[in-house]
Design an enzyme around this catalytic site. Sequence first.
Site, mmCIF file in Angstrom:
data_model
loop_
_atom_site.group_PDB
_atom_site.id
_atom_site.type_symbol
_atom_site.label_atom_id
_atom_site.label_comp_id
_atom_site.label_asym_id
_atom_site.label_seq_id
_atom_site.Cartn_x
_atom_site.Cartn_y
_atom_site.Cartn_z
ATOM 1 C CB CYS A 167 53.309 0.269 56.467
ATOM 2 S SG CYS A 167 54.466 0.774 55.199
ATOM 3 C CG ASP B 50 56.368 8.764 53.644
ATOM 4 O OD1 ASP B 50 55.198 8.961 53.256
ATOM 5 O OD2 ASP B 50 56.909 9.432 54.530
ATOM 6 C CB CYS C 226 52.657 4.052 56.731
ATOM 7 S SG CYS C 226 54.007 4.531 55.618
ATOM 8 C CG ASP C 227 57.041 7.166 57.509
ATOM 9 O OD1 ASP C 227 57.103 6.027 57.994
ATOM 10 O OD2 ASP C 227 57.939 7.644 56.788
ATOM 11 C CE LYS C 228 55.161 12.224 56.626
ATOM 12 N NZ LYS C 228 55.893 11.029 56.204
ATOM 13 C CB CYS D 144 60.744 1.304 57.217
ATOM 14 S SG CYS D 144 59.961 1.769 55.664
ATOM 15 C CD GLU E 230 59.817 11.449 54.478
ATOM 16 O OE1 GLU E 230 60.081 10.375 53.910
ATOM 17 O OE2 GLU E 230 59.316 11.499 55.610
ATOM 18 C CB SER F 26 63.351 9.345 54.553
ATOM 19 O OG SER F 26 63.164 8.093 55.164
#
Length: 587
Positions: free
Chosen positions: A56, A88, A129-131, A211, A463, A489
Amino acid sequence: MLKGKPDKSKLPSRHVTEGPERAPHRSYYYAMGLTADEIDQPFVGVATCWNEAAPCNIALSRQAQAVKMGVKAASGTPREFTTITVTDGIAMGHEGMRSSLASREAIADTVELTMRGHGYDALVGLAGCDKSLPGMMMAMVRLNVPSVFIYGGSILPGKVPAGANVPEDFATRDLTVQDMFEAVGRHQNGTLSDEALAILERVACPSAGACGGQFTANTMACVSEAIGLALFNSSGAPAPYESRDQYGTASGEAVMNLLEKNIRARDVVTRKSLENAARVVACTGGSTNAGLHLPAIAHEAGIDFFLQDVCEIFRDTPYFVDLKPGGQYVAKDLYDAGGLPVVMKELRKAGLIHEDCLTASGRSIGEEIDLIDREADGRVIHSVETPITKTGGVVGLQGNLAPEGAIVKVAGMSAEEQVFTGPARVFESEEEAFEAVKARTYKEGEVLVIRNEGPAGGPGMREMLATTAALSGQGMGKKVALITDGRFSGATRGFCVGHVGPEAAQGGPIALLQNGDVITIDAVKGEISVDLDEAELERRREGWTGAKPTNYASGALWKFAQLVGPTYKGAVTHPGAEAETHIYMDL
């Protein structure tokens, strides 16, 4: 582009570059090779979450160089710096996942501290990435500087080589990391060999990028455009594409245009733009984590936009973009179909977009949509008039089991699958639940309850992808339901309810559940309840012995647990703009 010697009398960088008393400060800039003209120009922070933790983030350093070129071309002086990420996909399924949500706060805090400490005038933030996406956007709104966000791009879809000895359903689909978590469930179930698992893990993630499905990273990337902080279509191109560098250069030029016009992050992020962002999450079947991150971004602007406000938008938004995990396609397919601009064009046709909101280009959302000549392809992006379902892919729930609300992704589920009643099987942690799933000691028709995983009680609000993916891999994803005060997730499939609030550590009803209690989840009506009257709940509350002790009695996670607020408000850790006494940009 700024013309002549810039007037820095109202810019933060004047504190480090202007006047005889700043000679020591300027000497540091000369030490780094800056010229007198570069020191005279506005300073633009170019913040990245680059690291070698995961694909990521791995391309962000290269993309930052393109941003810097854009800033320089528009007569600004870029100053690159990095912050952390917790990825994650690697943190998932073990104690490391506790660090994930706390990292969002750390990212926002460290970007703020770097900007404040060095007096930068504007910000371009790159995240993958996610956060890191919401964390970077939170910093922009908190500082209220001219800001442009740019996503690092998605990963390319994985492909199984011809002739490889893997089950046909894996061999014929585009692979994402979600498939790997589900492959683990199949392996545990004895329906996937060691050889097939080894083949899949080598091909599922073939490039740099986040992702590939409409999981949390791509959901929040879409949010960045819809909310106005990113240039239109900048989030779509996969990470390896050369065109990402062009968007980087354009973002660097754009932030200088915003600086010249004094268009700040809170001019862009408004109640209306937050509603636009929530629309996009709903119509794309995005991650339930948006219900956590949108309130947190709003909090930085002093706007009350809580989980139920997000869910109100979800309730009357059609779901018409067919993306994994509920649908068929990946982020690259959305980009090839015209990307988020085409999605927003469809929303406008239904009158579901506030067109007057400003964007990073300096133009309004409506003006940006006017420039889009592509139409929905009917495959990835359906017409808003003929959606996949008439209501959003994400639904809010409330009831005596979740007085402060909960959230569930229903994209790809039929109306019949969105109602579930069954006896509770209670687990005190994710690990306990995962062991039960591995051992198949649960029963079809049960509601699996995972508690003590909330923001404070976890701590960290983990998650549960490992558990839910294992259930899907065992073919039980639609035969049980799962609820938690933790999170799921963006890659989670099945009837999985997260963000149940109040959390167990705060004595919420989820803390009072016992095995066999009958729970009903009705995503059609937006309700979640346990078949217990208030008298029985009160009796159990009197006997409750308090929050489960954790192993985190010091350090960053202890600090997070002490500060974190309720989930429905975004699980934030400071009072936000409502309590601020100054704005950084005006000091």
